[in-house]
Every structure is written in C-alpha cells, then in structure tokens.
Design an enzyme around this catalytic site. Sequence first.
Site, PDB file in Angstrom:
ATOM      1  CD  GLU A 177      -2.835   1.242   2.419  1.00 30.56           C
ATOM      2  OE1 GLU A 177      -2.749   0.363   3.293  1.00 30.56           O
ATOM      3  OE2 GLU A 177      -3.671   2.148   2.455  1.00 30.56           O
ATOM      4  CE  LYS A 219      -5.959  -0.348   1.615  1.00 33.34           C
ATOM      5  NZ  LYS A 219      -6.642  -0.951   2.761  1.00 33.34           N
ATOM      6  CB  SER A 261     -12.021   4.795   0.556  1.00 36.18           C
ATOM      7  OG  SER A 261     -11.922   4.658   1.952  1.00 36.18           O
TER       8      SER A 261
HETATM    9  P1  13P Z   1      -9.362   4.078   3.899  1.00 28.23           P
HETATM   10  O1  13P Z   1     -10.164   3.286   2.906  1.00 28.23           O
HETATM   11  O2  13P Z   1     -10.194   4.678   4.993  1.00 28.23           O
HETATM   12  O3  13P Z   1      -8.441   5.037   3.247  1.00 28.23           O
HETATM   13  O4  13P Z   1      -8.441   3.047   4.656  1.00 28.23           O
HETATM   14  C1  13P Z   1      -7.757   2.127   3.927  1.00 28.23           C
HETATM   15  C2  13P Z   1      -6.606   1.686   4.687  1.00 28.23           C
HETATM   16  O5  13P Z   1      -6.444   0.523   4.950  1.00 28.23           O
HETATM   17  C3  13P Z   1      -5.628   2.686   5.111  1.00 28.23           C
HETATM   18  O6  13P Z   1      -4.446   2.042   5.378  1.00 28.23           O
END
Ligand code: 13P
Length: 340
Positions: A177, A219, A261
């Site tokens: 991510e 991600k 998100s």
């Molecule tokens: P959000 O969808 O609220 O951005 O969170 C995703 C997430 O896992 C942040 O690390």
Amino acid sequence: MNSQLLRDTVKLLFADHKGLLAMDESNGTCNKRFEKLGIPRTVEARRAYRELIVTTPGLGESIGGAILYDETIRQQKSDGTTFVNVLIAAGIIPGIKVDTGAKELAGHPGEKVTEGLDGLRDRLQEYFQMGARFAKWRAVIAIGCGLPSWSCIEANAHALARYAALCQEAGLVPVVEPEVIMDGQHTLEQCCEVSGEVLRTVFSELFAQRVALEGIVLKPNMVLPGTACTVQPTVDEVADATVNCFLQSVPAAVPAIAFLSGGQPAELASARLNAMNVRFKSRLPWALAFSFARAIQQPALEIWNGRQTNVAAAQQALYHRARCNQAARRGEYSQEMETK
Ligand code: 13P
C-alpha cells in the site's frame, strides 16, 4: 516460498467480485474516530465495534478478506469465539496490518517513512499460526511544495519490498500500500505524475527483492486532485486518469489492484470504482477491486454510535456498502442502489 498458496489466497480474496474490508485502524486512529462521535475510547468499545463488524449477517457474500489490527486479531466475541474463527466461518480470510506506523523521516520536514521491519519475520510466523493468510503495510507519500522528495519515495518503496518478501516467505500475501494522500491543493495531473513515479519505484524495489508479483495485491490511492484543489474532476475523469496512470506503472503479472478510499465520500468511492470497471474492465490485465476502511465502515460507525440497540441497523449499513462495492467491481453499481 509456497507460490501456489499465495496465488490461491489471492484468488479467494477476490472471487465472485468480492473485495477487502480494512478494519485495521490502530488504537490511536480508532480512538480518534470514536472521539468525534462521543464513543468511549476503551478496549471494550473497540472490541464491541469489531464484533459488530465481523458478525454482520451475509458479509462474506461481498467481502473476501478482512484486515485486522494486532489488538483485534487477539480478541473474541462476547461468547468467547475468536474473531478469526468468526471470519473463517463466514468465508472471510483474516488478514493483518503489520507495519508499526508512519514516522517522521529524519532530515525531511513534512515527510514520513513507515516502520516495522525489525522482528517482522517472527511476527509474521505468529500471525500465520493464528490464521492470517495476508498482510498489509501502508506507506504515506504527501504532495506539497517540493514534495515528495526522491529519498522519501525510495525509503518507503524499499521498506514495502522488504516487507513483501518476508510475507511471501511466511506464506502470507502482502498487500502493498503506497498511499499518495489527498491533503493539499495539488491537481489531478500532479497526483497522476507522483502516483506513477511512486508505483514505478515500488515495482523496481519489488523486483530487486525478488518478490513474486503474482502473489501480491497492490493497494493504491485513486488518482485524485487534493481536497483543497479548486478544480474537481468528474467521476469518469477520475476513472480515466487512474487507469491510464496504472497502465503505465503496474506490471501485468499483478493479479489485483484493491483501492484504498483515502477519505473520499463512500458513495463517490463506489461510483469511481464502478466507472473504472465500466470503461476499462475487459481491457485490463489486473482485477480492479476495493480494500476500503472508511468508505465501507463510516456510515455503520455513525449509526452504531456506541449503542447496543443500534447494532442491527449499523450492520445493515455495513452490508449495504459492501454490496455496493461488489456491484462496482462488476460495473453494475448505480445511484439507485443507494435509494432502494
Ligand atoms: P481508507 O479506505 O479509509 O483510506 O483506509 C484504507 C486503509 O487501509 C488505510 O491504510
């Protein structure tokens, strides 16, 4: 490395147009969200909220994997059943956030580097034994005056790749991510440029660390202007900018892209994911899916508000958002789904 296990896990996570539910907020982040609603910031309130989520009837129809936090993976329902066993019984694969947070990057004001590599091999083994089959590590990249620096991108990409290699060694699918955050005045084009550079650096580091791309999940952020930018694009413009950026940066061997998100309104996040699948799905090498926290949980959290009497209504809201995002994976989400 058991690459068959990794590939099988990815397949199950995203089968039937399912996606991921991120419920891995650290205690600090969870407490902040509770505080805004006047919910007590206690271990028991966090446990009760997570029990509400994992016991939502039918959640496994649209959620293939749930990302837990270290506190949560060790918790149980009030009847003593572990959350891990509740998820497995619902057909949802347990995952675990393994980074220890984004900390100030020395010498780089306004920038962060994510920590957590020390002792990670042992922690991953423990989580695997507890039933986790995938993991998550989040890096944060800010856009601003002179930001991001090359060293911030490089330091975060290197850590993500070291984490991913350790996960695969332990039999866990790494969710990689790199989040370019929405704070700021930057334009859609600037986000596209930075996101592309970050992704290309991340994949270069993943290659260098011998990570098998078919056994990861990416991600990323959607390509969006900063929240303070005066020009906000249409849903289709976001879909085009995001997919075109990824086509230039994400290798075809990656099986799935599951968006975060990032603070977008829940319905808009669904609409944007839907538009990407409507406009591009048949032409893409990777699945376009979701791994939302706020865009699935927020309406449910507000309805629950810490009260046992609101649990059923909150679970309905959670189920609804998960179903909307599954529909968006198919390219079948519509505003009508929200009013029905
Ligand atoms: P959000 O969808 O609220 O951005 O969170 C995703 C997430 O896992 C942040 O690390």
